[in-house]
Write a protein that holds these residues in place. Sequence first.
Motif, PDB file in Angstrom:
ATOM      1  N   TYR A 227       0.847  -1.188   0.000  1.00 26.80           N
ATOM      2  CA  TYR A 227       0.000   0.000   0.000  1.00 26.80           C
ATOM      3  C   TYR A 227       0.884   1.239   0.000  1.00 26.80           C
ATOM      4  N   TYR A 228       0.468   2.295  -0.691  1.00 25.98           N
ATOM      5  CA  TYR A 228       1.188   3.563  -0.631  1.00 25.98           C
ATOM      6  C   TYR A 228       0.671   4.359   0.558  1.00 25.98           C
ATOM      7  N   ILE A 229       1.609   4.858   1.369  1.00 30.04           N
ATOM      8  CA  ILE A 229       1.278   5.564   2.611  1.00 30.04           C
ATOM      9  C   ILE A 229       1.864   6.969   2.549  1.00 30.04           C
ATOM     10  N   THR A 230       1.128   7.952   3.097  1.00 27.31           N
ATOM     11  CA  THR A 230       1.645   9.306   3.206  1.00 27.31           C
ATOM     12  C   THR A 230       1.818   9.686   4.670  1.00 27.31           C
ATOM     13  N   THR A 231       2.808  10.531   4.928  1.00 27.16           N
ATOM     14  CA  THR A 231       3.001  11.123   6.253  1.00 27.16           C
ATOM     15  C   THR A 231       2.992  12.647   6.118  1.00 27.16           C
ATOM     16  N   ALA A 232       2.351  13.157   5.047  1.00 27.45           N
ATOM     17  CA  ALA A 232       2.394  14.582   4.716  1.00 27.45           C
ATOM     18  C   ALA A 232       1.337  15.413   5.452  1.00 27.45           C
TER      19      ALA A 232
END
Length: 187
Positions: A136-141
Motif C-alpha cells: 500500500y502507498y502511505i503518506t506522512t504529509a
Amino acid sequence: MVSDILLPGQSVSLARGPAPKLGGGLYLKDGQVRASLVGVAQYEGSTLAISHVRSHPPAANSVVLGTVTRLSPLQAMVSISVVDGIPLPAGEEFNGVIRTQDVRATEKDKVKIGDCFRGGDVVKGVVISLGDARSYYITTARNDLGVIFATSEAGASMDAVSWQEMRCPKTGRIEKRKCAKPESHTL
C-alpha cells in the motif's frame, strides 16, 4: 460518550467531574485510567467500558501504524500492524511504502528518506492508494503523521523536540526524523 479507538495500555483522559465506575476493558494504574482491550470507550449509565472492534484490511484514507523494515534512497518499507486503530492478528501484517514525495507536503524534492525514518521506527500514516500487488502507498504529509516511536542508538525511547528532530533522553543526542505531532485523548 463515543471516542477514538483505544489500544491496550493507552491512557484515557476523563472530563472533569466525578470519576466514573470502570467497567470491562479498563483499569486504573498510577492514577490513570488505561485500556486493557482494543475498542471504543463508552458510557453505560455511570460506568465507562470498552466495546470490541474487529480488524479489517487497509483501504484508501485508512490511518495505519507500522514499523519501518527497510530503507532505500527513494522509499521506506513499512510493515503495517494497525489499521484505523485496530491491531491486526499476529502474522497478518500488510506491507506499505512511503515514497519520498509522500513524506511531507512541502519541499518534496529535498526529502532524504534517511533523515526522516530509520529501521524499527513506528510510523503513523494514511493509505493514499492500494499501490502495486505487494504493498500500500502511505503518506506522512500531515502534521499528525510521521514517526510516533523511535529508539536511539543508545537503546532509549526518544522524545520529539520538533517536527523533524528527536532527542535521546540518555545521551541528549539529536537525531533527524519526520515526527508526528503528539495527540491527546479526552473523554
